[in-house]
Design an enzyme around this catalytic site. Structure first.
Site, short mmCIF file in Angstrom:
data_model
loop_
_atom_site.label_atom_id
_atom_site.label_comp_id
_atom_site.label_asym_id
_atom_site.label_seq_id
_atom_site.Cartn_x
_atom_site.Cartn_y
_atom_site.Cartn_z
N HIS A 130 0.90 -1.23 0.00
CA HIS A 130 -0.08 -0.13 0.01
C HIS A 130 0.88 1.21 0.19
O HIS A 130 0.61 2.09 -0.73
CB HIS A 130 -0.84 0.10 1.16
N LYS A 171 -15.37 -9.00 3.17
CA LYS A 171 -14.11 -9.37 3.98
C LYS A 171 -14.61 -9.39 5.47
O LYS A 171 -15.19 -8.44 5.94
CB LYS A 171 -13.17 -8.45 4.06
N ARG A 187 -1.58 -5.87 -8.50
CA ARG A 187 -0.67 -6.65 -8.69
C ARG A 187 -0.58 -7.57 -9.66
O ARG A 187 -0.25 -7.48 -11.02
CB ARG A 187 -0.56 -7.23 -7.48
N SER A 222 -2.93 -8.07 2.19
CA SER A 222 -3.37 -7.91 3.81
C SER A 222 -3.76 -9.36 4.14
O SER A 222 -3.25 -9.91 5.30
CB SER A 222 -4.23 -7.15 4.14
O1 PNS Z 1 -9.06 -3.33 0.36
P1 PNS Z 1 -10.32 -3.93 -0.33
O2 PNS Z 1 -10.70 -4.81 0.50
O3 PNS Z 1 -9.89 -4.68 -1.68
O4 PNS Z 1 -11.09 -2.61 -0.85
C1 PNS Z 1 -12.19 -2.74 -1.42
C2 PNS Z 1 -13.12 -1.45 -1.04
C3 PNS Z 1 -13.14 -1.25 0.43
C4 PNS Z 1 -12.62 -0.43 -1.59
C5 PNS Z 1 -14.51 -1.69 -1.61
O5 PNS Z 1 -15.22 -2.73 -1.14
C6 PNS Z 1 -15.43 -0.38 -1.49
O6 PNS Z 1 -15.38 0.47 -2.21
N1 PNS Z 1 -16.62 -0.55 -0.36
C7 PNS Z 1 -17.31 0.61 -0.21
C8 PNS Z 1 -18.70 0.27 -0.87
C9 PNS Z 1 -18.43 0.68 -2.50
O7 PNS Z 1 -18.45 1.69 -2.68
N2 PNS Z 1 -18.35 -0.47 -3.28
C10 PNS Z 1 -18.16 -0.20 -4.72
C11 PNS Z 1 -19.12 -0.05 -5.46
S1 PNS Z 1 -20.06 -1.71 -5.31
#
Ligand code: PNS
Length: 164
Positions: free
Chosen positions: A18, A42, A91, A129
């Site tokens: 990150h 998650k 990645r 992570s």
């Molecule tokens: O680190 P991650 O878990 O891959 O991040 C995913 C994250 C938190 C960015 C994604 O789940 C997110 O944006 N969550 C908030 C709700 C949202 O706007 N989702 C995207 C459209 S469905």
């Protein structure tokens, strides 16, 4: 105009991968808002305040980086903060499908916000992570993949879980 990007994620916990993306992003954007959002798929290890505190320690050296958390849609937060872009790290090819889906959904929700993907450095290509937590849980040496404060908090977390 200030170019602002939201760098969203679970950050459970923040890894060197990150930090690599944030460092690269700062070469393109004037400001990056590192934002903890909920990923319903998650199950998290650290609470939001714990994740914020780790991010604060690790990112204090970056002047143009802000840390936030938001309970809702990423694009709504981006609008609230006048951000023009969403920054995500890419990645391996295995990331592609999920990232592609998310970027297209975010575009459907708000056409004015662009998703920008940056490649992590080769040395972080396999870090995530989730894999770090799994290795750490079983005593694996992940010290070189996370900042020292995160390493300490992971050990404390798993020790306290064992005591329960
Ligand atoms: O680190 P991650 O878990 O891959 O991040 C995913 C994250 C938190 C960015 C994604 O789940 C997110 O944006 N969550 C908030 C709700 C949202 O706007 N989702 C995207 C459209 S469905």
């Amino acid at each position: 105009m200030e170019r602002t990007a939201i760098y969203p994620g679970s950050f459970d916990p923040v890894t060197n991968g990150h930090i690599d993306i944030i460092t690269r992003g700062l070469k393109i954007f004037d400001k990056i808002i590192v934002t903890i959002l909920e990923n319903p798929a998650k199950q998290v290890l650290f609470t939001v305040p714990e994740r914020i505190s780790m991010l604060q320690e690790v990112l204090q050296k970056f002047e143009r980086v802000e840390i936030a958390s938001y309970d809702g849609l990423l694009v709504d937060f981006a609008v609230q903060r006048n951000a023009q872009a969403i920054l995500r790290g890419m990645r391996a090819v295995s990331d592609f499908e999920y990232e592609f889906q998310m970027a297209l959904m975010n575009r459907k929700l708000n056409r004015n916000i662009q998703t920008v993907f940056l490649m992590t450095g080769l040395r972080w290509i396999f870090t995530s992570s989730s894999i770090i937590k799994e290795a750490s849980q079983f005593g694996g040496d992940i010290q070189s993949m996370v900042p020292s404060v995160v390493y300490k908090r992971l050990i404390e977390k798993y020790n306290s879980k064992k005591r329960k």
